[in-house]
Each structure stands twice: as C-alpha cells, then as structure tokens.
Write an enzyme that holds these catalytic residues in place. Sequence first.
Site, PDB file in Angstrom:
ATOM      1  N   HIS A 117       7.654   1.315  18.619  1.00  0.00           N
ATOM      2  CA  HIS A 117       6.222   1.721  17.261  1.00  0.00           C
ATOM      3  C   HIS A 117       6.806   3.085  17.192  1.00  0.00           C
ATOM      4  CE1 HIS A 117       2.383   0.617  16.379  1.00  0.00           C
ATOM      5  NE2 HIS A 117       3.544   1.590  15.610  1.00  0.00           N
ATOM      6  N   GLY A 170       1.117  -1.314  -0.068  1.00  0.00           N
ATOM      7  CA  GLY A 170      -0.306  -0.149  -0.252  1.00  0.00           C
ATOM      8  C   GLY A 170       0.761   0.491   0.027  1.00  0.00           C
ATOM      9  N   ILE A 190       2.694   2.763   2.402  1.00  0.00           N
ATOM     10  CA  ILE A 190       3.904   2.294   2.914  1.00  0.00           C
ATOM     11  C   ILE A 190       4.808   1.745   2.095  1.00  0.00           C
ATOM     12  CG2 ILE A 190       5.612   1.449   4.658  1.00  0.00           C
ATOM     13  CD1 ILE A 190       3.032   2.770   6.931  1.00  0.00           C
ATOM     14  N   GLU A 221       3.150  -3.033  24.008  1.00  0.00           N
ATOM     15  CA  GLU A 221       3.923  -2.325  23.683  1.00  0.00           C
ATOM     16  C   GLU A 221       3.903  -1.134  24.033  1.00  0.00           C
ATOM     17  OE1 GLU A 221       2.602  -0.315  20.086  1.00  0.00           O
ATOM     18  OE2 GLU A 221       3.774  -2.132  18.494  1.00  0.00           O
ATOM     19  N   ARG A 231       2.191  -3.879  12.325  1.00  0.00           N
ATOM     20  CA  ARG A 231       1.393  -4.099  13.799  1.00  0.00           C
ATOM     21  C   ARG A 231       1.877  -5.184  14.000  1.00  0.00           C
ATOM     22  NH1 ARG A 231       0.362   0.263  12.839  1.00  0.00           N
ATOM     23  NH2 ARG A 231      -1.579   1.582  13.580  1.00  0.00           N
ATOM     24  N   THR A 253       7.905  -3.057  10.170  1.00  0.00           N
ATOM     25  CA  THR A 253       7.226  -1.772  10.567  1.00  0.00           C
ATOM     26  C   THR A 253       5.412  -1.791  11.155  1.00  0.00           C
ATOM     27  OG1 THR A 253       7.717  -0.943   8.679  1.00  0.00           O
ATOM     28  CG2 THR A 253       9.156  -0.572  10.656  1.00  0.00           C
TER      29      THR A 253
END
Length: 353
Positions: free
Chosen positions: A298, A168, A170, A279, A250, A248
């Site tokens: 993150h 997509g 990214i 996280e 999820r 990078t």
Amino acid sequence: MNAPTALAQRLRVARLDLWIDPAFDDAIGQDASLDLQVLPANGDAVTAAGLAGAHAYHVSAAKDEVPARWQVSADLLAQCPQLLCVSSGGAGYDTVDVAACTRAGVAVVNQAGANAASVAEMTFALLLSLVKRLGESDAALRAGTAVSREALMGHEIEGRVFGIVGIGEIGRRAARIAAGFGLRVIAYDPLVPPAQIVERGAEPVSFDTLLEQADIVSLHCPLDAVTRGMFDASAFQRMKRGALFISTARGGIHDEDALLAALESGHLAGAGLDVWKVEPPPPRSGLLQRPDVIAAYHTGGVTHEGRRKVARGSATQIMDMLAGRQPARLLNPEVWPRFLQRLAECGVNPQQG
C-alpha cells in the site's frame, strides 16, 4: 459547550504520533489561533483526554495503522463533545464513520487528489512489472538461475484495452497515462455522467461490458457499502480469459481468495496488488507465493511528494474549517450550517474568518 463572546483560548488540533510529513505540523504551528497536540497512538488515558478536549482531529486513512479505539466511530465521538471537524489523511476515509460525524455535527474532509499522481504512477509500475516479468527476472539474476532471456520473455501492452473502475482524481490520471501507452481506455463509474467520463479520457461502459472487454482491469474506486466485495468469484470469471487485474484502490473491494482461485485456474494471467484486506498481508498468503502476482505494501500514495501534498492539504483544510471557511474536500456538506453554529459557540465568528 459554553458560548464565549470572544475566543478565550486557542482551538486544539490533535493527531496521533504516527508518521506524517513535517509540513502538517509546520503549517498548524504557524497559525497563532491553533494549538497542536501530538498524542500517543498506543496511549490510553493521555490520548483519550487529548481527543476529548480537541476541536479538530487529523487521523490516518489507513485502518491498520490506527488502533480501533482511536478511529472516528460513534463511540469515540460520544467521548469527544468539543470535536468540530475531522481530517482524513488520504483520499480514503476508512477510519472515519462519516454518517456518525454528520449526526454529531462534525465536519469531515479527505485529501482526494493530493496523492493522485503518485497512485496513478503506481498503477503502471505494477502493470509494467507484471507484463515485463521484472520480479521473476530480478529473482533469477540474484539467484544465478537465469538461463536465457527468452525464458523470461514478457509482453507489450500497446493496443490492449485498459478498463478503469472509478474515474475520479486517480482514475483520470490513469486514463491519461494509459493513452500515452497506446491503450484503448474504457471506464465504469456510476457516479460520473457519461459525458464527463469522455472528458476524462475514457469511453463510458457498463460494469459487465468492462469485464468482458478489458485486457487489464484497474481499480480506482473507494471502499464503501456498494464496492465492498465487488470483485468476487463471479466478477473474476466474467473477466476475459488471460486478463490482468490491478488494484491500487482499497483492500476489501476484491475477494483475495477468489482472485487466487482465478489465477490458479489460469483464467486470469496475473495481478498487481498494492492493497490488501489485512495490511501487511501474511507472508504465507497464497497470492504472495505466485510469480504472476506483483505485490506492494500500500505504498502507491506513499511518496515524498504525495505525503507532503496530503500533509499540506490536511493542515489547510483544518485551518479553513476552524476559521469558518468551507474547505475544498468536505465529505458531508449537509453538516456545514450546524458546524458553523458549533464553531460560533467556541467564540469564532465565521464572517471574520
């Protein structure tokens, strides 16, 4: 809700008092038709009352930042009868139940692409740190244990195969950067037609082929019912021996225990992780103890530029929706006719928006 013939009061936009770039508040504050309310994330009655009266809710996309009771669930929606729209502050929307919003007639937007450059850059920051052994070199120099440069010898990435899962906003940027490093780029994305994958700079392949061929596997897909647990023990074992794993995307897409086992066995040569199931991860996490793992909190999309773009995009889309203009990143377009009806009940004439 009552259906006034004119807008009797300003529409209310709510957000929690979590950090956000000032561009969001500035933009909303300049719209005379809107009233911004900043509610305590650790509040109770005050926050509940504020959300119950809100027409728009901007919520962080990071599930570990937002208390569960303020995440957009069916239960929260039931307590917020005036809520018309929700804006997720990122490309992801882990804190929003989109299906429940659709049932309630609530429009949902995300900020896909706003921090894409930042996250794509982080992908290669992790990758280069890993292959150049920057963490080990830094630690050795600071501890005074560096003996020779050869003891910290790394590798080149030129000529390797870079496998993208999810091409997509990214992923396409990662493909472009990878080409600049002289990598052969392949990609798997069942939601993107093969011709578009080629246009985005990669050779389309099946998931199995990507695992078999890629020297570097980089995740850029959303976390959903399909991708959750996608990289389990079986997937890691099907990757090339000596391959590198980068995410990078999820936490939850990859099984952290399975990844640790693949590294401990020597099947994989290293991992670069910006995302975690919890996280931040526990300091004693097995993955954090390994020199062949480069870890970040993150922060891929957490740059000054990325956060500013997200804030501006969020504000713009909220202002568009509350004026009756369809936003750029509407996640549930099927809700739009009902949304407009509910907006009209608040006294807004979309034709005048």
